[in-house]
Design an enzyme around this catalytic site. Structure first.
Site, PDB file in Angstrom:
ATOM      1  CG  ASP A   1      -2.055  -0.983   1.204  1.00  0.00           C
ATOM      2  OD1 ASP A   1      -2.929  -1.178   0.027  1.00  0.00           O
ATOM      3  OD2 ASP A   1      -2.119  -1.936   2.160  1.00  0.00           O
TER       4      ASP A   1
ATOM      5  CE1 TYR B   1       4.307  -6.613   4.331  1.00  0.00           C
ATOM      6  CE2 TYR B   1       3.299  -8.826   4.629  1.00  0.00           C
ATOM      7  CZ  TYR B   1       3.427  -7.800   3.794  1.00  0.00           C
ATOM      8  OH  TYR B   1       2.910  -7.819   2.636  1.00  0.00           O
TER       9      TYR B   1
END
Length: 286
Positions: free
Chosen positions: A58, A116
């Site tokens: 994103d 992540y």
């Protein structure tokens, strides 16, 4: 006499980017995007192609390792592609490795898991080098009314999220509701008040990492109860969570089964051409 058309064959790229100046990975009407940058550079270098990532990131999210599938003419020398693309890319995007993948490899569908990392500071503001890439917990308006967040409390809350469940309370409704496995969630101290939350799993829904880290911070600050945290994890009960800002998040690694992994252990540990600077300076392996 017309030159015969060249066969286009699969290739795989290891790319990195700092996402602060991009509106996400996927090409869209209002750019710029990482896909724009890569495809424009490939065209300028004489190797036009459509790129297919391991997954979209994103707006504002960074990537230490974004894996790309694409098809290039068979005469394209892949070992020199990083050097050929470099003059056509901004300083915020780079290419570490380009090679032919094994078998029927696909960057997204062959992936077995991802890691992540979310960067944040506890107790002290980020250094100048880390300021664009780390959440200053003490200064964030959403967390300011709460108590001081301790590393021990935050790590215990993140560890409670480990397991296989539908993380429906921690992702956008646009993502499919299905069981996902969070294999590990740890907190590492990098020094100077900087911490790195490391989350690994078989797959992540949209905003899942940001909602998990942000909501854990909110519970640790006493702004949500631990009972609400447990109910959200175990029964999908909605909570007034906190989506941690994008600038602290890095797609750190994409993992593949050994039979189809294009990258060797040495490449994964020391990827050539990766900037040795924030946000890619992380905690030691292990």
């Amino acid at each position: 006499m017309a030159r015969p058309s060249l066969k286009r064959i699969p290739a795989v790229l290891w790319t990195w980017y700092r996402g602060g100046n991009f509106r996400g990975f996927q090409r869209q009407v209002e750019g710029p995007t990482v896909q724009d940058a890569l495809e424009d550079a490939l065209e300028q270098a004489g190797s036009p192609a459509t790129v297919m990532p391991s997954g979209r990131t994103d707006r504002g999210v960074h990537a230490r390792m974004q894996v790309i599938s694409l098809r290039l003419n068979e005469d394209v020398p892949l070992d020199s592609l990083p050097v050929r693309l470099a003059p056509h890319l901004s300083p915020d995007v780079g290419l570490c490795i380009a090679k032919r993948p094994p078998g029927a490899f696909h960057a997204q569908w062959s992936a077995s898991g991802k890691e992540y990392r979310y960067h944040l500071t506890l107790g002290t503001p980020p250094s100048e080098a880390w300021r664009p890439y780390a959440l200053d917990v003490a200064a964030d308006e959403t967390l300011q009314p709460g108590h001081r967040v301790t590393p021990e409390r935050l790590e215990a809350l993140l560890a409670r999220a480990v397991g296989t469940r539908d993380f429906t309370a921690f992702h956008e409704r646009s993502s499919p509701q299905k069981p996902r496995t969070l294999a590990s969630a740890t907190l590492r101290e990098l020094g100077g008040g900087l911490f790195e939350a490391r989350l690994t799993g078989d797959g992540f829904a949209r905003y899942q990492v940001r909602y998990l880290v942000g909501s854990a911070l909110k519970v640790a600050a006493g702004l949500l109860s631990e009972e609400q945290w447990h109910a959200a994890l175990d029964a999908g009960v909605s909570l007034a969570g906190f989506k941690a800002p994008a600038h602290g998040l890095v797609l750190w690694e994409v993992r593949y089964p050994s039979a189809v992994d294009p990258f060797g252990p040495g490449e994964r540990l020391h990827p050539p051409g990766l900037p040795d600077a924030p946000p890619f300076t992380g905690a030691p392996p292990g």
